[in-house]
Design a protein around this motif. Sequence first.
Motif, PDB file in Angstrom:
ATOM      1  N   LEU A  94       0.823  -1.172   0.003  1.00 39.57           N
ATOM      2  CA  LEU A  94      -0.016  -0.008  -0.045  1.00 39.57           C
ATOM      3  C   LEU A  94       0.781   1.232  -0.111  1.00 39.57           C
ATOM      4  O   LEU A  94       0.376   2.102  -0.705  1.00 39.57           O
ATOM      5  CB  LEU A  94      -0.980  -0.119   1.335  1.00 39.57           C
ATOM      6  CG  LEU A  94      -2.012  -1.049   1.270  1.00 39.57           C
ATOM      7  CD1 LEU A  94      -2.732  -0.953   2.513  1.00 39.57           C
ATOM      8  CD2 LEU A  94      -2.828  -0.662   0.043  1.00 39.57           C
ATOM      9  N   GLU A  95       2.127   1.167   0.746  1.00 41.82           N
ATOM     10  CA  GLU A  95       2.811   2.392   0.796  1.00 41.82           C
ATOM     11  C   GLU A  95       3.624   2.716  -0.711  1.00 41.82           C
ATOM     12  O   GLU A  95       3.889   3.828  -0.769  1.00 41.82           O
ATOM     13  CB  GLU A  95       3.950   2.002   1.852  1.00 41.82           C
ATOM     14  CG  GLU A  95       3.305   2.151   3.237  1.00 41.82           C
ATOM     15  CD  GLU A  95       4.492   1.931   4.329  1.00 41.82           C
ATOM     16  OE1 GLU A  95       5.646   1.565   3.849  1.00 41.82           O
ATOM     17  OE2 GLU A  95       4.223   1.935   5.511  1.00 41.82           O
ATOM     18  N   LYS A 103      -5.051   1.944  -3.964  1.00 44.39           N
ATOM     19  CA  LYS A 103      -5.010   1.377  -2.575  1.00 44.39           C
ATOM     20  C   LYS A 103      -6.193   0.497  -2.223  1.00 44.39           C
ATOM     21  O   LYS A 103      -6.362  -0.657  -1.579  1.00 44.39           O
ATOM     22  CB  LYS A 103      -4.669   2.358  -1.554  1.00 44.39           C
ATOM     23  CG  LYS A 103      -3.182   2.860  -1.810  1.00 44.39           C
ATOM     24  CD  LYS A 103      -3.021   3.791  -0.604  1.00 44.39           C
ATOM     25  CE  LYS A 103      -1.567   4.613  -0.829  1.00 44.39           C
ATOM     26  NZ  LYS A 103      -1.358   5.527   0.232  1.00 44.39           N
ATOM     27  N   ARG A 104      -7.502   1.190  -2.500  1.00 47.12           N
ATOM     28  CA  ARG A 104      -8.648   0.315  -2.363  1.00 47.12           C
ATOM     29  C   ARG A 104      -8.801  -0.988  -2.767  1.00 47.12           C
ATOM     30  O   ARG A 104      -9.210  -1.770  -2.395  1.00 47.12           O
ATOM     31  CB  ARG A 104      -9.908   1.314  -2.515  1.00 47.12           C
ATOM     32  CG  ARG A 104     -10.055   2.612  -1.481  1.00 47.12           C
ATOM     33  CD  ARG A 104     -11.518   3.159  -1.659  1.00 47.12           C
ATOM     34  NE  ARG A 104     -11.528   3.893  -3.142  1.00 47.12           N
ATOM     35  CZ  ARG A 104     -11.524   4.958  -3.182  1.00 47.12           C
ATOM     36  NH1 ARG A 104     -10.862   5.879  -2.548  1.00 47.12           N
ATOM     37  NH2 ARG A 104     -11.514   5.335  -4.874  1.00 47.12           N
ATOM     38  N   ARG A 105      -8.321  -0.843  -4.189  1.00 46.36           N
ATOM     39  CA  ARG A 105      -8.779  -1.861  -4.978  1.00 46.36           C
ATOM     40  C   ARG A 105      -7.896  -2.943  -4.424  1.00 46.36           C
ATOM     41  O   ARG A 105      -7.986  -4.254  -4.507  1.00 46.36           O
ATOM     42  CB  ARG A 105      -8.424  -1.841  -6.464  1.00 46.36           C
ATOM     43  CG  ARG A 105      -9.351  -0.908  -7.114  1.00 46.36           C
ATOM     44  CD  ARG A 105      -8.855  -0.666  -8.548  1.00 46.36           C
ATOM     45  NE  ARG A 105      -8.801  -1.815  -9.297  1.00 46.36           N
ATOM     46  CZ  ARG A 105      -8.509  -1.851 -10.700  1.00 46.36           C
ATOM     47  NH1 ARG A 105      -7.881  -0.888 -11.122  1.00 46.36           N
ATOM     48  NH2 ARG A 105      -8.220  -3.108 -11.175  1.00 46.36           N
ATOM     49  N   VAL A 149      -9.985  -5.640  11.111  1.00 46.70           N
ATOM     50  CA  VAL A 149     -11.294  -5.558  10.337  1.00 46.70           C
ATOM     51  C   VAL A 149     -11.625  -4.278   9.644  1.00 46.70           C
ATOM     52  O   VAL A 149     -11.842  -4.096   8.842  1.00 46.70           O
ATOM     53  CB  VAL A 149     -12.179  -6.376  10.827  1.00 46.70           C
ATOM     54  CG1 VAL A 149     -13.622  -6.299   9.870  1.00 46.70           C
ATOM     55  CG2 VAL A 149     -11.637  -7.753  10.920  1.00 46.70           C
ATOM     56  N   LYS A 150     -11.388  -3.280  10.826  1.00 48.11           N
ATOM     57  CA  LYS A 150     -11.982  -1.891  10.797  1.00 48.11           C
ATOM     58  C   LYS A 150     -11.118  -1.115   9.614  1.00 48.11           C
ATOM     59  O   LYS A 150     -11.551  -0.525   8.820  1.00 48.11           O
ATOM     60  CB  LYS A 150     -12.054  -1.196  12.105  1.00 48.11           C
ATOM     61  CG  LYS A 150     -12.563   0.269  11.794  1.00 48.11           C
ATOM     62  CD  LYS A 150     -12.246   0.899  13.265  1.00 48.11           C
ATOM     63  CE  LYS A 150     -12.686   2.343  13.200  1.00 48.11           C
ATOM     64  NZ  LYS A 150     -12.807   3.015  14.506  1.00 48.11           N
ATOM     65  N   ASN A 151      -9.837  -1.457   9.774  1.00 48.73           N
ATOM     66  CA  ASN A 151      -9.014  -0.769   8.941  1.00 48.73           C
ATOM     67  C   ASN A 151      -8.998  -1.308   7.282  1.00 48.73           C
ATOM     68  O   ASN A 151      -8.954  -0.632   6.455  1.00 48.73           O
ATOM     69  CB  ASN A 151      -7.444  -0.846   9.211  1.00 48.73           C
ATOM     70  CG  ASN A 151      -7.284   0.098  10.644  1.00 48.73           C
ATOM     71  OD1 ASN A 151      -7.895   0.816  10.828  1.00 48.73           O
ATOM     72  ND2 ASN A 151      -6.154  -0.595  11.517  1.00 48.73           N
ATOM     73  N   LEU A 152      -9.362  -2.597   7.304  1.00 51.11           N
ATOM     74  CA  LEU A 152      -9.281  -3.212   5.956  1.00 51.11           C
ATOM     75  C   LEU A 152     -10.712  -2.962   5.380  1.00 51.11           C
ATOM     76  O   LEU A 152     -10.847  -2.990   4.281  1.00 51.11           O
ATOM     77  CB  LEU A 152      -9.114  -4.642   6.239  1.00 51.11           C
ATOM     78  CG  LEU A 152      -7.505  -5.162   6.298  1.00 51.11           C
ATOM     79  CD1 LEU A 152      -7.566  -6.757   6.605  1.00 51.11           C
ATOM     80  CD2 LEU A 152      -6.730  -4.698   5.267  1.00 51.11           C
ATOM     81  N   ARG A 153     -11.818  -3.096   6.032  1.00 56.80           N
ATOM     82  CA  ARG A 153     -13.102  -2.785   5.415  1.00 56.80           C
ATOM     83  C   ARG A 153     -13.599  -1.416   5.926  1.00 56.80           C
ATOM     84  O   ARG A 153     -13.137  -0.428   5.668  1.00 56.80           O
ATOM     85  CB  ARG A 153     -14.012  -3.699   5.983  1.00 56.80           C
ATOM     86  CG  ARG A 153     -13.550  -5.132   5.185  1.00 56.80           C
ATOM     87  CD  ARG A 153     -13.715  -4.991   3.584  1.00 56.80           C
ATOM     88  NE  ARG A 153     -13.701  -6.255   2.752  1.00 56.80           N
ATOM     89  CZ  ARG A 153     -14.529  -7.053   2.627  1.00 56.80           C
ATOM     90  NH1 ARG A 153     -15.876  -6.951   3.082  1.00 56.80           N
ATOM     91  NH2 ARG A 153     -14.353  -8.445   1.808  1.00 56.80           N
ATOM     92  N   ASN A 154     -14.594  -1.456   7.005  1.00 54.99           N
ATOM     93  CA  ASN A 154     -15.013  -0.248   7.682  1.00 54.99           C
ATOM     94  C   ASN A 154     -15.274  -0.449   8.884  1.00 54.99           C
ATOM     95  O   ASN A 154     -15.560  -1.649   9.587  1.00 54.99           O
ATOM     96  CB  ASN A 154     -16.105   0.335   6.915  1.00 54.99           C
ATOM     97  CG  ASN A 154     -17.137  -0.639   6.420  1.00 54.99           C
ATOM     98  OD1 ASN A 154     -17.974  -0.966   7.508  1.00 54.99           O
ATOM     99  ND2 ASN A 154     -17.498  -0.942   5.160  1.00 54.99           N
TER     100      ASN A 154
END
Length: 222
Positions: A94-95, A103-105, A149-154
């Motif tokens: 990601l960096e 990054k989202r994809r 999970v929060k960071n990877l999704r929402n």
Amino acid sequence: MKKRFYFILFFPLVFWAQQDEVVQDSTMIEYMIIDGDSIPREAIDLQEVMILHKLKFSSKEDRRTYLILRRKTKKVYPYAKLAAERLESLTERLESLENKRQKRRYSRKIQKYIEGEFSDELKKLTKTEGQILIKLVHRQTGETTFDLVKNLRNGWRAFWFNNTAKLFNIDLKREYDPENVKEDYLIEDILQRNFQNGSLKRQKSVIDYDFYALTNKWINKK
């Protein structure tokens, strides 16, 4: 297998013009070549060995509890280790990406891969094995499963996962805390013993702690 050979290094000794003899001194240095390594070494690098206390149990029930915890910890630790490795790879990738869309994809792609990789195996875990895994994920990544999970999704998906897990007595926000929770200390004791005997492959904990101080607190002090 170690192969040994010697180099003789000659150093001319300083002498005066009136001396008839030239005396040479020699120093013998022993070198070793370890199988699989082509570079000669003067010494062998040894891994740090932790001196562990002898296991003692106050009752048969305590011994049985420890052995059950050991079996469950050894079963789920590889998943926590793999999760930490995947998270590190994801972060590095990601960096290197330039825009948010990329990054989202990539995050979605990795998340689906992780879910596919873990889902079938995790479904086989018992409630207690699942909770131990939650603790070990925090040990290896420094983040709770909820935050991952929060960071990877929402946030909503993390909330949903957490409340679903609570139905099975599993808290995704649970942290690894061997300083204040004896079961967590016992898990650490199990890990250290299995790192040393080669049953588990060592991966350094992100959580900072002093194992000897913990042993003194939980075991040595009465």
